[in-house]
Design a protein around this motif. Structure first.
Motif, PDB file in Angstrom:
ATOM      1  N   TRP A 198      -6.724   3.730   0.853  1.00 11.73           N
ATOM      2  CA  TRP A 198      -7.612   2.578   0.639  1.00 11.73           C
ATOM      3  C   TRP A 198      -7.517   1.614   1.806  1.00 11.73           C
ATOM      4  CZ3 TRP A 198      -5.733  -2.438   0.312  1.00 11.73           C
ATOM      5  CH2 TRP A 198      -6.706  -3.413   0.048  1.00 11.73           C
ATOM      6  N   TYR A 199      -6.302   1.373   2.276  1.00  8.85           N
ATOM      7  CA  TYR A 199      -6.061   0.434   3.376  1.00  8.85           C
ATOM      8  C   TYR A 199      -6.836   0.866   4.619  1.00  8.85           C
ATOM      9  CZ  TYR A 199      -3.402  -2.492   6.648  1.00  8.85           C
ATOM     10  OH  TYR A 199      -3.035  -3.396   7.592  1.00  8.85           O
ATOM     11  N   TYR A 215       2.302   1.776  -3.416  1.00  2.00           N
ATOM     12  CA  TYR A 215       1.294   2.307  -4.340  1.00  2.00           C
ATOM     13  C   TYR A 215       1.051   3.794  -4.092  1.00  2.00           C
ATOM     14  CZ  TYR A 215      -0.138  -1.998  -6.618  1.00  2.00           C
ATOM     15  OH  TYR A 215      -0.169  -3.114  -7.395  1.00  2.00           O
ATOM     16  N   SER A 216       0.907   4.151  -2.818  1.00  4.37           N
ATOM     17  CA  SER A 216       0.670   5.557  -2.481  1.00  4.37           C
ATOM     18  C   SER A 216       1.821   6.428  -2.960  1.00  4.37           C
ATOM     19  CB  SER A 216       0.515   5.722  -0.963  1.00  4.37           C
ATOM     20  OG  SER A 216      -0.739   5.281  -0.555  1.00  4.37           O
ATOM     21  N   ALA A 250      -6.057   0.744  -4.056  1.00  3.26           N
ATOM     22  CA  ALA A 250      -4.747   0.433  -3.492  1.00  3.26           C
ATOM     23  C   ALA A 250      -4.265   1.657  -2.734  1.00  3.26           C
ATOM     24  CB  ALA A 250      -3.759   0.086  -4.614  1.00  3.26           C
ATOM     25  N   GLY A 251      -3.207   1.467  -1.972  1.00  4.56           N
ATOM     26  CA  GLY A 251      -2.625   2.610  -1.270  1.00  4.56           C
ATOM     27  C   GLY A 251      -3.079   2.694   0.175  1.00  4.56           C
ATOM     28  N   SER A 299       0.825  -1.203   0.000  1.00  2.65           N
ATOM     29  CA  SER A 299       0.000   0.000   0.000  1.00  2.65           C
ATOM     30  C   SER A 299       0.862   1.256   0.000  1.00  2.65           C
ATOM     31  CB  SER A 299      -0.918   0.012   1.219  1.00  2.65           C
ATOM     32  OG  SER A 299      -1.772  -1.091   1.188  1.00  2.65           O
ATOM     33  N   GLU A 340      -7.714   7.847  -2.835  1.00  2.00           N
ATOM     34  CA  GLU A 340      -7.575   6.423  -2.532  1.00  2.00           C
ATOM     35  C   GLU A 340      -8.772   5.891  -1.755  1.00  2.00           C
ATOM     36  OE1 GLU A 340      -2.742   5.788  -2.408  1.00  2.00           O
ATOM     37  OE2 GLU A 340      -3.825   6.202  -0.552  1.00  2.00           O
TER      38      GLU A 340
END
Lengths: 276, 263
Positions: free
Chosen positions: A227-228, A81-82, A223-224, A78, A217
């Motif tokens: 998002w997490y 991705y971020s 993703a990222g 994550s 996100e």
């Protein structure tokens, strides 16, 4: 006869400086470190120890550390991705902002044509464009890059523009009497003179990019770190939420200090003048 | 000095500025002046009379409303490095070191610096030890010397000085006057000095041009017959001084009818 504060460093003094600096620094930071330890202790007591705070919203420090370790694979991914999204988006926005700001600050026509665009689009917070971006771009990754770019573009443009337009006229006049042509005036006088202002824009742009990144996100990108957090909250796994927040805090503050370092190096000529 | 360069000829120069409400303000009126190559001439006049504007016209930073300025027979059309200009504020580029400021001109024109030129001008202005210092680390006098060196390194034929010592304390000022004299002698260039300081004008120049209040006209041109190097204690100094004070209407107000509160 007219002495100035020129620093003279000898190799010997530079060698011993590491230790000389390290100890006072430790002593200076000691109260802060102690406060942190006490804070974590109190937190631990309130959660794991006495169970005074409601679960699952307030997990103890041990649970968070455990989740950080256990879910390191997904958290790492994550983060990557971020970072990737942030880097590309910020770069695009900054380059666009520098270009637009220079055109506006230097050319009359640049100001004429770009100012309405800047006034109109600039103040709209980038996340407001999410619905439009999602339909305009083939995938959420490109849409997010557009949003991130937009959010850093605005402050970078404004501050580059005002920096270049506000260059001390005397510098330009002096340069002209020294034989400088238009290209030299822009590249070697106006832009260096505008750098302090440009850096303010870079800071603000980065800050806004963080905000847009997380919002994007949480809303669209799958993703990222944003998002997490959203995903962990959906499962009521607040220890994961806190873990991701800690990573985010570390990551963003590190990125900001990187820009600070760059500025201190590039604007070394200003040392003693910078107040912020 | 038959082949010397830097001979200036100002012919019927006038300049008017718009005052913002549709009218124009005359600033310079019918200025005619010949300056010999390698000469040192000072412009004296009440504050705001337009003598700085005249200097800016000579530098090519502004265009005259009427009249032409010739340098060695060629009409001035815009700034050129052969006419160096130094302002009251040194205006050093703060992002460059002293050395960077000096080489700015040659680099801007894409010229390779001749070997030793940089060192020569650092030495001439006493800045050798400070070549890597940034402008904010310099004192006022040093910064002004760096500004002088930055103009001189382009080998100008004319050096235009707009109250270059105006912001310095009296002590540094006198030192710098001696430096200016030394530089003028060493470089054999034409120097035009705009100043408020009557003593400075007499101490340094061959001729002093006294201007009227705005619009500036040439009121009088005085030859300073003292030989170089000059001494500030010379009794003739005071005679010249009184003469200039009278021209500027600055001697005792009871004796002179019109007193100008301009300085």
């Amino acid at each position: 006869m007219e002495a100035t504060s020129l620093k003279t460093k000898t190799p010997a003094s530079r060698k011993s400086r590491g230790w000389d600096k390290f100890f006072p620094r430790c002593r200076r930071l000691l109260p802060l470190i102690l406060a942190l330890v006490v804070l974590i202790g109190v937190w631990n007591l309130l959660t794991t120890g006495l169970r005074l705070l409601p679960l699952p919203y307030f997990p103890g420090p041990r649970e968070i550390l455990y989740e950080l370790w256990r879910d390191r694979g997904l958290l790492g991914l994550s983060t990557v991705y971020s970072l990737r999204l942030l880097a590309i988006g910020y770069l695009v926005g900054t380059l666009g902002g520098l270009a637009a700001g220079i055109l506006m600050g230097w050319f009359k026509w640049g100001e004429y044509w770009l100012q309405p665009l800047l006034r109109f689009i600039g103040p709209v917070p980038a996340p407001a464009w999410i619905p439009l971006a999602m339909t305009l771009f083939p995938n959420s990754f490109l849409a997010s890059i557009f949003l991130l770019g937009l959010s850093s573009w605005f402050p970078v443009t404004i501050l580059t523009w005002s920096g270049i337009a506000g260059v001390n006229k005397s510098y330009l006049e002096v340069a002209r009497t020294l034989g400088a042509g238009d290209r030299v005036l822009l590249l070697r006088v106006a832009i260096p003179a505008a750098l302090p202002s440009i850096f303010v824009g870079l800071f603000m742009g980065l800050g806004l990019s963080f905000a847009t990144l997380v919002v994007a996100e949480m809303l669209g990108v799958k993703a990222g770190l944003g998002w997490y957090i959203q995903w962990a909250q959906g499962w009521a796994e607040y220890d994961k939420v806190y873990g991701a927040l800690i990573i985010m805090a570390l990551l963003f503050s590190t990125l900001l200090s990187v820009i600070f370092r760059c500025r201190d190096r590039i604007l070394a000529w200003q040392r003693g003048l910078i107040k912020w | 000095m038959a082949d010397a360069k830097g001979c200036l000829s100002l012919q019927r120069i006038t300049k008017v500025f718009p005052n913002g409400s549709g009218q124009t303000i005359p600033v310079l009126q019918d200025i005619n002046l010949e300056i010999r190559a390698g000469g040192f001439i000072s412009f004296l006049g009440p504050s705001g009379c337009g003598k700085s504007t005249l200097l800016r016209l000579m530098a090519g930073l502004e265009t005259a409303t009427g009249g032409v300025i010739y340098v060695d027979g060629e009409a001035v059309q815009g700034p050129h490095y052969s006419r160096g200009l130094v302002f009251q504020d040194p205006n050093l580029f703060p992002w460059l070191t002293v050395e960077g400021n000096l080489v700015f001109g040659p680099r801007a024109r894409g010229n390779e610096l001749e070997k030793g030129i940089l060192e020569y001008f650092l030495e001439l202005t006493g800045l050798t030890e400070f070549r890597r210092a940034f402008p904010h680390q310099l004192s006022g006098g040093m910064a002004q010397r760096a500004a002088l060196a930055r103009a001189l390194i382009n080998r100008p034929v004319v050096l235009l000085l707009d109250e270059p010592l105006g912001a310095l304390d009296a002590f540094t000022r006198m030192q710098m006057q001696d430096e200016l004299y030394r530089i003028w002698r060493a470089q054999q260039i034409t120097v035009v000095l705009v100043t408020h300081d009557i003593d400075e004008a007499i101490y340094l120049s061959e001729r002093v041009v006294v201007f009227t209040p705005r619009p500036a006209r040439i009121k009088s041109i005085l030859d300073i017959p003292l030989s170089y190097p000059r001494s500030r204690e010379n009794p003739d100094f005071f005679l010249l001084r009184n003469e200039i004070l009278k021209l500027l209407n600055l001697s005792r107000p009871e004796e002179e009818g019109e007193f100008v509160y301009a300085i």
